[in-house]
Design a protein around this motif. Structure first.
Motif, PDB file in Angstrom:
ATOM      1  N   GLN A   1     -31.417 -24.048 -23.467  1.00  0.00           N
ATOM      2  CA  GLN A   1     -31.565 -23.700 -22.127  1.00  0.00           C
ATOM      3  C   GLN A   1     -30.663 -24.350 -21.000  1.00  0.00           C
ATOM      4  O   GLN A   1     -30.171 -23.691 -20.409  1.00  0.00           O
ATOM      5  N   TYR A   2     -30.239 -25.481 -21.439  1.00  0.00           N
ATOM      6  CA  TYR A   2     -29.143 -26.105 -20.536  1.00  0.00           C
ATOM      7  C   TYR A   2     -27.610 -25.485 -20.748  1.00  0.00           C
ATOM      8  O   TYR A   2     -27.105 -24.837 -19.720  1.00  0.00           O
ATOM      9  N   ALA A   3     -27.506 -25.040 -22.065  1.00  0.00           N
ATOM     10  CA  ALA A   3     -26.283 -24.142 -22.012  1.00  0.00           C
ATOM     11  C   ALA A   3     -26.296 -22.579 -21.317  1.00  0.00           C
ATOM     12  O   ALA A   3     -25.180 -22.393 -20.876  1.00  0.00           O
ATOM     13  N   ASN A   4     -27.443 -22.206 -21.607  1.00  0.00           N
ATOM     14  CA  ASN A   4     -27.724 -20.743 -20.943  1.00  0.00           C
ATOM     15  C   ASN A   4     -27.435 -20.815 -19.451  1.00  0.00           C
ATOM     16  O   ASN A   4     -27.003 -20.082 -18.725  1.00  0.00           O
ATOM     17  N   CYS A   5     -28.062 -22.029 -18.723  1.00  0.00           N
ATOM     18  CA  CYS A   5     -27.909 -22.184 -17.357  1.00  0.00           C
ATOM     19  C   CYS A   5     -26.334 -22.333 -16.823  1.00  0.00           C
ATOM     20  O   CYS A   5     -26.217 -21.849 -16.054  1.00  0.00           O
ATOM     21  N   LEU A   6     -25.739 -23.067 -17.635  1.00  0.00           N
ATOM     22  CA  LEU A   6     -24.304 -23.225 -17.431  1.00  0.00           C
ATOM     23  C   LEU A   6     -23.448 -22.132 -17.432  1.00  0.00           C
ATOM     24  O   LEU A   6     -22.811 -21.773 -16.503  1.00  0.00           O
ATOM     25  N   VAL A   7     -23.739 -21.225 -18.429  1.00  0.00           N
ATOM     26  CA  VAL A   7     -22.985 -19.978 -18.662  1.00  0.00           C
ATOM     27  C   VAL A   7     -23.418 -19.031 -17.457  1.00  0.00           C
ATOM     28  O   VAL A   7     -22.330 -18.339 -16.858  1.00  0.00           O
ATOM     29  N   GLN A   8     -24.674 -18.913 -17.166  1.00  0.00           N
ATOM     30  CA  GLN A   8     -25.152 -17.933 -16.208  1.00  0.00           C
ATOM     31  C   GLN A   8     -24.495 -18.454 -14.941  1.00  0.00           C
ATOM     32  O   GLN A   8     -23.915 -17.387 -14.228  1.00  0.00           O
TER      33      GLN A   8
ATOM     34  N   LEU B   1     -20.673 -17.206 -10.319  1.00  0.00           N
ATOM     35  CA  LEU B   1     -19.699 -18.028  -9.473  1.00  0.00           C
ATOM     36  C   LEU B   1     -18.309 -17.368  -9.606  1.00  0.00           C
ATOM     37  O   LEU B   1     -17.557 -17.118  -8.771  1.00  0.00           O
ATOM     38  N   ALA B   2     -18.049 -17.069 -10.947  1.00  0.00           N
ATOM     39  CA  ALA B   2     -16.490 -16.482 -11.213  1.00  0.00           C
ATOM     40  C   ALA B   2     -16.409 -15.029 -10.384  1.00  0.00           C
ATOM     41  O   ALA B   2     -15.534 -14.880  -9.982  1.00  0.00           O
ATOM     42  N   LEU B   3     -17.489 -14.428 -10.629  1.00  0.00           N
ATOM     43  CA  LEU B   3     -17.254 -13.018  -9.897  1.00  0.00           C
ATOM     44  C   LEU B   3     -17.471 -13.065  -8.452  1.00  0.00           C
ATOM     45  O   LEU B   3     -17.201 -12.101  -7.926  1.00  0.00           O
ATOM     46  N   ASN B   4     -18.095 -14.215  -7.750  1.00  0.00           N
ATOM     47  CA  ASN B   4     -18.352 -14.311  -6.438  1.00  0.00           C
ATOM     48  C   ASN B   4     -17.667 -15.199  -5.651  1.00  0.00           C
ATOM     49  O   ASN B   4     -17.961 -15.463  -4.599  1.00  0.00           O
ATOM     50  N   SER B   5     -16.581 -15.878  -6.206  1.00  0.00           N
ATOM     51  CA  SER B   5     -15.758 -16.899  -5.646  1.00  0.00           C
ATOM     52  C   SER B   5     -14.514 -16.585  -6.080  1.00  0.00           C
ATOM     53  O   SER B   5     -13.980 -16.299  -7.179  1.00  0.00           O
ATOM     54  N   THR B   6     -13.481 -17.090  -5.333  1.00  0.00           N
ATOM     55  CA  THR B   6     -12.260 -17.213  -5.819  1.00  0.00           C
ATOM     56  C   THR B   6     -11.654 -18.676  -5.961  1.00  0.00           C
ATOM     57  O   THR B   6     -10.586 -18.846  -6.302  1.00  0.00           O
ATOM     58  N   GLU B   7     -12.435 -19.476  -6.203  1.00  0.00           N
ATOM     59  CA  GLU B   7     -12.390 -20.979  -6.558  1.00  0.00           C
ATOM     60  C   GLU B   7     -11.754 -21.008  -8.091  1.00  0.00           C
ATOM     61  O   GLU B   7     -11.732 -20.159  -8.889  1.00  0.00           O
ATOM     62  N   ALA B   8     -10.763 -22.110  -8.084  1.00  0.00           N
ATOM     63  CA  ALA B   8     -10.382 -22.268  -9.494  1.00  0.00           C
ATOM     64  C   ALA B   8     -11.514 -22.647 -10.533  1.00  0.00           C
ATOM     65  O   ALA B   8     -12.504 -22.791  -9.936  1.00  0.00           O
ATOM     66  N   ALA B   9     -11.050 -22.422 -11.658  1.00  0.00           N
ATOM     67  CA  ALA B   9     -12.224 -22.463 -12.935  1.00  0.00           C
ATOM     68  C   ALA B   9     -12.900 -23.799 -13.009  1.00  0.00           C
ATOM     69  O   ALA B   9     -13.658 -23.834 -12.994  1.00  0.00           O
TER      70      ALA B   9
END
Length: 262
Positions: A162-169, A174-182
């Motif tokens: 559940q923790y891993a799923n939360c992190l990946v989601q 954030l990757a699709l809605n932000s231009t911040e670095a990885a």
């Protein structure tokens, strides 16, 4: 016959005295002393001297004047007392952080008092007591771990998943809605999954030798940053999903006429 001899002696003495008196001598005859009767002397035997022990040879082993001790029973006492002490330690600390040395000293004191008058039989008896107590404590911890693993393993795996799923989601969103670095997005994803992270700490506190769960959750956290960076790259490289065409809204109902029941 004996009486006649004594009478003759008396007559002779009387005659001699008469003769001396006639001669005018100044001699004074000694007083007659009757012969002493013979006394029977009883001889007392002298005491027999005690035999002298032979001189000890320099090669003769020293004599142990201490009472004999049942060594097997003494060793059994150390073992059983160590197990009892380990159970006491285990009740106070089920995570393996407690020291058993002080309890081992009590174990040795109890067994020596019972079998040898408070004296250790061997120079390494204290180390033996420490080793037995520590081993018994570790065995109890191992038994607890085996019992908990049957229940812990599936529950913990589910919590980590559940923790891993939360992190990946969150990383993908954030990757699709932000231009911040990885790296910035990774930190933001961890911050967004604190509830799932706390669940891991709770499971670690309940089942593992980790009272606060910090070591466990740290080990889990270290496995995800690189994976999340790859998830961010993959999300940004994939084409955006097609937007569905919104359907026309349903027509509004005609206004109700006055007096017409609705």
């Amino acid at each position: 016959m004996k009486a006649q001899n004594q009478n003759a002696v008396v007559v002779l003495i009387a005659f001699a005295l008469t003769a001396l008196s006639a001669c005018g001598s100044d001699y004074t005859p000694p007083t007659h002393v009757a012969p002493a009767s013979p006394t029977h002397v009883t001889s007392t035997p002298s005491p027999t001297p005690a035999p002298t022990p032979p001189a000890s040879s320099s090669n003769a082993p020293p004599v142990d004047k201490t009472p004999s001790v049942d060594v097997a029973a003494y060793d059994d006492c150390l073992k059983h007392r160590a197990e009892e002490a380990a159970r006491i330690v285990f009740k106070s600390d089920r995570y393996g952080y407690a020291s058993t040395d002080e309890f081992a000293k009590k174990v040795l004191a109890q067994c020596t008092a019972e079998f040898s008058g408070g004296r250790s039989l061997r120079p390494n008896d204290l180390e033996t007591a420490k080793s037995l107590t520590s081993a018994a404590y570790k065995q109890l911890l191992e038994q607890q771990r085996e019992q908990h693993d049957l229940k812990f393993e599936p529950e913990f795996k589910n919590t980590v998943q559940q923790y891993a799923n939360c992190l990946v989601q969150h990383a993908r969103v954030l990757a699709l809605n932000s231009t911040e670095a990885a790296e910035v997005i990774v930190r933001a994803a961890f911050a967004s999954c604190q509830r799932e992270r706390q669940a891991i700490r709770d499971k670690a506190h309940e089942y593992l030798e980790d009272p606060l769960g910090l070591a466990t959750v740290k080990a889990v956290d270290e496995t995800y940053p690189d994976r999340l960076v790859l998830e961010i790259i993959a999300a940004r490289a994939s084409p955006p999903p097609s937007q569905p065409v919104p359907s026309a809204p349903p027509p509004a109902p005609p206004p109700a006429r006055p007096g017409t029941p609705i």
